[in-house]
Motif scaffolding. Structure first.
Motif, short mmCIF file in Angstrom:
data_model
loop_
_atom_site.label_atom_id
_atom_site.label_comp_id
_atom_site.label_asym_id
_atom_site.label_seq_id
_atom_site.Cartn_x
_atom_site.Cartn_y
_atom_site.Cartn_z
N TYR A 153 0.83 -1.20 0.00
CA TYR A 153 0.00 0.00 0.00
C TYR A 153 0.87 1.26 0.00
CZ TYR A 153 -4.25 -2.67 0.95
OH TYR A 153 -5.30 -3.52 0.87
N VAL B 298 2.20 1.76 -3.43
CA VAL B 298 1.14 2.32 -4.30
C VAL B 298 1.09 3.83 -4.15
CG1 VAL B 298 -1.37 2.49 -4.57
CG2 VAL B 298 -0.30 0.25 -4.47
N THR C 170 1.09 1.22 -10.93
CA THR C 170 0.34 1.52 -9.71
C THR C 170 -0.88 0.61 -9.60
OG1 THR C 170 1.03 3.83 -9.80
CG2 THR C 170 -0.87 3.33 -8.43
N VAL D 86 0.33 -3.01 -8.70
CA VAL D 86 0.76 -3.11 -7.30
C VAL D 86 -0.45 -3.00 -6.37
CG1 VAL D 86 2.20 -2.05 -5.51
CG2 VAL D 86 3.08 -2.30 -7.82
N MET D 87 -1.43 -2.18 -6.75
CA MET D 87 -2.65 -2.06 -5.96
C MET D 87 -3.41 -3.40 -5.93
SD MET D 87 -5.48 0.94 -6.33
CE MET D 87 -5.73 0.52 -8.03
#
Length: 152
Positions: free
Chosen positions: A93, A96, A126, A129-130
């Motif tokens: 997180y 992100v 992004t 990875v989220m």
């Protein structure tokens, strides 16, 4: 004769943490940023670049707010500790949000190069990875058997 029956809950789940509700806003904003970057790449309409910049800003504001509220809730409410994510999810997180900050700086430029290719690439990374962070968080919840009645 009026008879009422009381059925006890099978799994006592504490009230939903506020962090869980706030964390949805950055996820939506960063996903829509990817979509508006793709729209800008395909159409070259400056409106899509502006949408991307504002979505990044909103996602960062709500992401920062979610982090502050999450830390306060984790320290103040013992019941939410059951639902806290693993360290890998927390790191994901934070990554992100760092990627979104970098993406916001890229989107601050003017014209085509503010989005294509680096802004679009950062939006895609992004987003991935989220998804990874959400998967890591979900695996913690299912591993702890939250909401599962073992006695039924």
């Amino acid at each position: 004769m009026d008879t009422t029956y009381s059925v006890p809950a099978t799994v006592p789940i504490p009230s939903r943490p506020l962090y869980g509700m706030l964390a949805q806003f950055p996820a939506v904003c960063f996903t829509l940023t990817l979509l508006t970057d793709i729209a800008f790449w395909r159409s070259a309409n400056i409106l899509w670049q502006n949408f991307s910049a504002w979505l990044l800003f909103a996602g960062l504001v709500f992401g920062g707010l979610a982090i502050v509220v999450g830390v306060v809730e984790m320290l103040a409410r013992r019941k939410t500790r059951l639902f806290r994510p693993s360290w890998a999810a927390i790191i994901a997180y934070v990554v992100v949000l760092l990627l979104a900050v970098a993406n916001s700086f890229v989107h601050a430029g003017d014209g085509w190069t503010a989005v294509v290719p680096y802004g679009l690439a950062l939006s895609a990374v992004t987003f991935v990875v989220m998804l990874l962070a959400a998967w890591l968080n979900r695996s913690v919840v299912s591993r702890r058997s939250v909401g599962v009645n073992h006695y039924a």
